[in-house]
Each structure stands twice: as structure tokens, then as C-alpha cells.
Design a protein around this motif. Sequence first.
Motif, PDB file in Angstrom:
ATOM      1  N   PHE A   9       0.830  -1.213   0.000  1.00 37.86           N
ATOM      2  CA  PHE A   9       0.000   0.000   0.000  1.00 37.86           C
ATOM      3  C   PHE A   9       0.865   1.264   0.000  1.00 37.86           C
ATOM      4  O   PHE A   9       0.700   2.158  -0.822  1.00 37.86           O
ATOM      5  CB  PHE A   9      -0.914  -0.021   1.228  1.00 37.86           C
TER       6      PHE A   9
ATOM      7  N   ALA B 247      -9.122  12.682   4.067  1.00 43.91           N
ATOM      8  CA  ALA B 247      -9.685  11.324   4.119  1.00 43.91           C
ATOM      9  C   ALA B 247     -11.025  11.315   4.843  1.00 43.91           C
ATOM     10  O   ALA B 247     -11.934  10.577   4.467  1.00 43.91           O
ATOM     11  CB  ALA B 247      -8.713  10.367   4.802  1.00 43.91           C
TER      12      ALA B 247
ATOM     13  N   LEU C  95     -14.004  15.483  15.047  1.00 47.00           N
ATOM     14  CA  LEU C  95     -12.802  14.643  14.931  1.00 47.00           C
ATOM     15  C   LEU C  95     -11.510  15.385  15.267  1.00 47.00           C
ATOM     16  O   LEU C  95     -10.579  14.827  15.836  1.00 47.00           O
ATOM     17  CB  LEU C  95     -12.672  14.089  13.508  1.00 47.00           C
TER      18      LEU C  95
HETATM   19  C1  HEM Z   1     -18.395   6.360   3.165  1.00 45.79           C
HETATM   20  C2  HEM Z   1     -17.272   6.944   3.451  1.00 45.79           C
HETATM   21  C3  HEM Z   1     -15.898   6.382   3.211  1.00 45.79           C
HETATM   22  C4  HEM Z   1     -15.459   5.518   2.232  1.00 45.79           C
HETATM   23  C5  HEM Z   1     -16.260   4.903   1.090  1.00 45.79           C
HETATM   24  C6  HEM Z   1     -14.043   5.307   2.464  1.00 45.79           C
HETATM   25  C7  HEM Z   1     -13.240   4.475   1.699  1.00 45.79           C
HETATM   26  C8  HEM Z   1     -11.882   4.307   1.894  1.00 45.79           C
HETATM   27  C9  HEM Z   1     -11.039   3.450   1.089  1.00 45.79           C
HETATM   28  C10 HEM Z   1     -11.522   2.609  -0.087  1.00 45.79           C
HETATM   29  C11 HEM Z   1      -9.786   3.538   1.561  1.00 45.79           C
HETATM   30  C12 HEM Z   1      -8.548   2.786   1.021  1.00 45.79           C
HETATM   31  C13 HEM Z   1      -8.589   1.359   1.521  1.00 45.79           C
HETATM   32  C14 HEM Z   1      -7.705   0.383   0.784  1.00 45.79           C
HETATM   33  O1  HEM Z   1      -6.878   0.800  -0.046  1.00 45.79           O
HETATM   34  O2  HEM Z   1      -7.829  -0.840   1.045  1.00 45.79           O
HETATM   35  C15 HEM Z   1      -9.811   4.461   2.677  1.00 45.79           C
HETATM   36  C16 HEM Z   1      -8.720   4.844   3.411  1.00 45.79           C
HETATM   37  C17 HEM Z   1      -8.765   5.710   4.474  1.00 45.79           C
HETATM   38  N1  HEM Z   1      -9.897   6.257   5.045  1.00 45.79           N
HETATM   39 FE1  HEM Z   1     -11.784   6.032   4.388  1.00 45.79          FE
HETATM   40  N2  HEM Z   1     -13.662   6.026   3.567  1.00 45.79           N
HETATM   41  C18 HEM Z   1     -14.759   6.694   4.048  1.00 45.79           C
HETATM   42  C19 HEM Z   1     -14.807   7.521   5.149  1.00 45.79           C
HETATM   43  C20 HEM Z   1     -13.733   7.800   5.963  1.00 45.79           C
HETATM   44  C21 HEM Z   1     -13.810   8.609   7.153  1.00 45.79           C
HETATM   45  C22 HEM Z   1     -15.078   9.257   7.715  1.00 45.79           C
HETATM   46  C23 HEM Z   1     -12.539   8.660   7.664  1.00 45.79           C
HETATM   47  C24 HEM Z   1     -12.026   9.351   8.911  1.00 45.79           C
HETATM   48  C25 HEM Z   1     -12.656   9.411  10.010  1.00 45.79           C
HETATM   49  C26 HEM Z   1     -11.678   7.902   6.793  1.00 45.79           C
HETATM   50  C27 HEM Z   1     -10.330   7.736   6.956  1.00 45.79           C
HETATM   51  C28 HEM Z   1      -9.508   7.034   6.109  1.00 45.79           C
HETATM   52  C29 HEM Z   1      -8.058   7.005   6.237  1.00 45.79           C
HETATM   53  C30 HEM Z   1      -7.226   7.745   7.264  1.00 45.79           C
HETATM   54  C31 HEM Z   1      -7.589   6.171   5.203  1.00 45.79           C
HETATM   55  C32 HEM Z   1      -6.126   5.829   4.874  1.00 45.79           C
HETATM   56  C33 HEM Z   1      -5.741   4.552   5.531  1.00 45.79           C
HETATM   57  C34 HEM Z   1      -4.254   4.294   5.416  1.00 45.79           C
HETATM   58  O3  HEM Z   1      -3.492   5.243   5.217  1.00 45.79           O
HETATM   59  O4  HEM Z   1      -3.845   3.129   5.551  1.00 45.79           O
HETATM   60  N3  HEM Z   1     -12.447   7.378   5.782  1.00 45.79           N
HETATM   61  N4  HEM Z   1     -11.111   4.903   2.871  1.00 45.79           N
END
Ligand code: HEM
Length: 443
Positions: free
Chosen positions: A71, A248, A152
Amino acid sequence: GNYPNAPPCIKGWIPWFGVAFEFGKSPLTFISQARDKYGPVFTVVAAGKRLTFVTLHEDFRTFFMSKDVDFEQAVQEPVHNTASISKESFYKFHPACNTLIKGRLTPGNVAQLTDHLCEEFNDHLETLGDQGSGGLNELVRAVMYPAVMSNLLGKYNSPGSPFTMEQFKEKFAIYDEGFEYGSQLPDMFLREWASSKCWLLSLLGNMVVKAEDDETSSESGNRTLLQHLVTLITDKFLPNYGLLMLWASLANGIPITFWAVAFILSNPTVYQTAMEQINAALKDQDTRKTKVTAEELQQMPYVKWCILEAIRLRAPGAITRRVVRPLRIQNYVIPPGDLLMVSPYWAHRNPHYFPEPEEFKPERWEKADLVKNVFLEGFVAFGGGRNQCPGRWYAIMELHMFAALILFKYDVTLMDPLPKPSNLHLVGTQQPETPCTVQYRHR
Ligand code: HEM
């Protein structure tokens, strides 16, 4: 070269630039056309990059679990371009960052954020007044940006601060809109975008100082995500990580909230079923000062199904990993260096997993064991494996809360047909292609 078993490769006639133009115009459509023409695994060469798409559900496990994909190596360059974080810093801090957010946003911890988020939503919804009309997208943003940020990251708008919420909405919209191009291109090609990024970075710098000041006064149980981040990141890129976290937490959640409300309003039987549940759960509540608890949300499972169904239909266009060692998928060997891509958007349109995939059908979620936090088979909106979205429980709670509150407090009517999703973007979720006006009246 050395990989005779590499998947079929789609190249343009202009060397290097490849099919970037065609691909860039409508990447989502391009993916499904390429799959029909070239089969379930294919490589697109665009702007000097090799993107290998994996479209069969049976291969998703490999995508999420294989030790031959990574990743951090897939996102490091985009992170550098969008948040100006150095390579060294990113590889040093990112894994701990992910663990931190995951730990702060477990289902149990999310339940503790519910009351405060509800207050914030309630107060911002009250500013709409007794009745009016406007764009649903703008309405959702005006209420959710400040509420989610405060919930948050803590209140950013210290009195006398030069950063206003109006400006924030404008700068963030530009930053979010250009995020995909910004992740690929140097700043100098994108003046306005780069200046919005700078503005947001100074805002985050300001919020970090405030978080550090408040750090000493707040008990560990009440710390915001930003305050936790402050204790973790020890280099000068702290505000930059804050910006990434902010992006994010808003970039997917807020447009999908728009879609969830729009889907419910555009579908009379869905609307009626949702309203019956909302009214039953909140029956004696004041519509001006509404308090929805985590328990009350649990009494509205149908509304939660609506949220999950909206997330299914408006899932991110693509997620990515870097191939670090030759990787076998189907009868192919994917060469190291390729970016491996899965499209949740298209995965959710497979009729084997989701019969009548284009239909908004909340009932399909009845089969999911949501009490045990299990999604439906084939659902990959939040990615998977070690880097699965750490904000997913928060996201579901946030959308559930917003939908319940706005529909309980206001009688909302759609004045325009449900917009089509724009297929311009691959990263993240789709925005509405046309404006969508609503009329609202306080109950
Ligand atoms: C319906 C809303 C959301 C969807 C569809 C979504 C979807 C995703 C997806 C697909 C990824 C990448 C995962 C992968 O590559 O396997 C991701 C990463 C991430 N999401 Fe969400 N997300 C949502 C809401 C949120 C919210 C509300 C937060 C924070 C409170 C958040 C924080 C993050 C963070 C920090 C990452 C990066 C993770 C990393 O660096 O390893 N997301 N999200």
C-alpha cells in the motif's frame, strides 16, 4: 520484456503518453469497456504508468492479502504531491498513523463520539431556519464540514483566527476537486489548486498549535484525533499529516451523504419506510433540539441499510497497491512496479453479488450481520486487508446520524430529478453531475 505472461496491455499510439487522454476523460467508463474487450485482468499504460486492473471477485483476496503487493509504495508519490510529505517521513510514520486512527475509531470509540456529533449536526441544521430552498450538495457541506471537523479534529475557528468557514468550504472544494490531478502532476501546472493546498496547510498548522496547547488540559479519554496525531508525528510534516487525515475524513463521507439523502428522497416507498422508523425511534423529541443516541440509531436499521446501499452505489472508483514481486493472478504474472487496481464502483455492479445492481434496494442489506459488523459478500467500498479504511465505523455512524436528523427535523422535498454521478474521477467517490435543489420546512 521479461514477463511473457503479463496481462493484455492497452497502449496508445503516442509513446509514453499512452491512452492518458482517453482514459482521463472518463476513466470509469473506460475500465468497464476495457474489461469487456480484454478480459478480467488488463493493463492500461497511461502517462508513463502501468495500471493493472483486477476485476474478478475471486482475485480480491490476493489484492488485499498478498505479501507481494504494498500500500505505502503505491500511495507515497501521490501523498508527496497532494500533501508535500517527504518520502522518508511517509515511510517512517505512515504505518503508525494507520494504527492510531484504527484504534481511535473502533466501533466502541465511535459510539462515544455520537452525542457530540449529534449536537453539532443539530446546531448547524438549525441555521437553515424555518424554511427555504437550495442545493442539497451545498446544504450537506455547510452542515457537515464544520460538524465533522469539530467532532474529529477539534474546533479550529479560534476567535480572531483569519480562517473562516466560508473560505474553508471554497478552498477544500478546490483541493478535493483537483486531488486526482494534483496527485499526478507537479504544483506548477495547477496554480489555483496549489494555492488552496497552501491555505489548508496553514489552517492545519494553526489547528495543530491549538491542539498542542489544549493537549495539557484535556484528559487522555477526550483527546481529538488531531491531538493524538500531535503526539505521534515528531517531524515538521505534522500539519501535512493533519491535512491528509482531514481530506480522508471528508472526501468520501460527505458526497456519499448527499447521495444517501437524495436516494431516500427520490424513492417514495423508501422514504416512507425510513420516516416510520425515524418517527418511531424519536417520537417524543423536540424537533429544534433533537438528541439521537447510539441506541436510537440502532432502532433504525432500515435507515442504516439505506446508508450502506448508498455507499455501495457510490463507492470509490479505484483503490490501489504496488506490485513488489511477480504476482500470479488468473494465468498471468503481473510484473513488479505495476500499480494494481481494484474498482469498488464496478465490483458493486456485479449481479452475482448484487442482483439488479443499479437499483437502490436497501432490503438487500437485511442479509448482512450488521450487529456483528459484517458487510455483504462482495462489498469492498472500504477496501480490505491491513489498509482497510480505518474510518469506516465512523463513516457509517456519521451518515446514519445525518440522514435521521435532517429527515426528522425537516420536511425535505427534491425539486430536481436525481442527478447522474459524474464519471470524471477514479480516486474517491463520484460527485453529482447536475445541481439538485431541495425545498425544506422545519417540522
Ligand atoms: C463512506 C465513506 C468512506 C469511504 C467509502 C471510504 C473508503 C476508503 C477506502 C476505499 C480507503 C482505502 C482502503 C484500501 O486501499 O484498502 C480508505 C482509506 C482511508 N480512510 Fe476512508 N472512507 C470513508 C470515510 C472515511 C472517514 C469518515 C474517515 C475518517 C474518520 C476515513 C479515513 C480514512 C483514512 C485515514 C484512510 C487511509 C488509511 C491508510 O493510510 O492506511 N475514511 N477509505
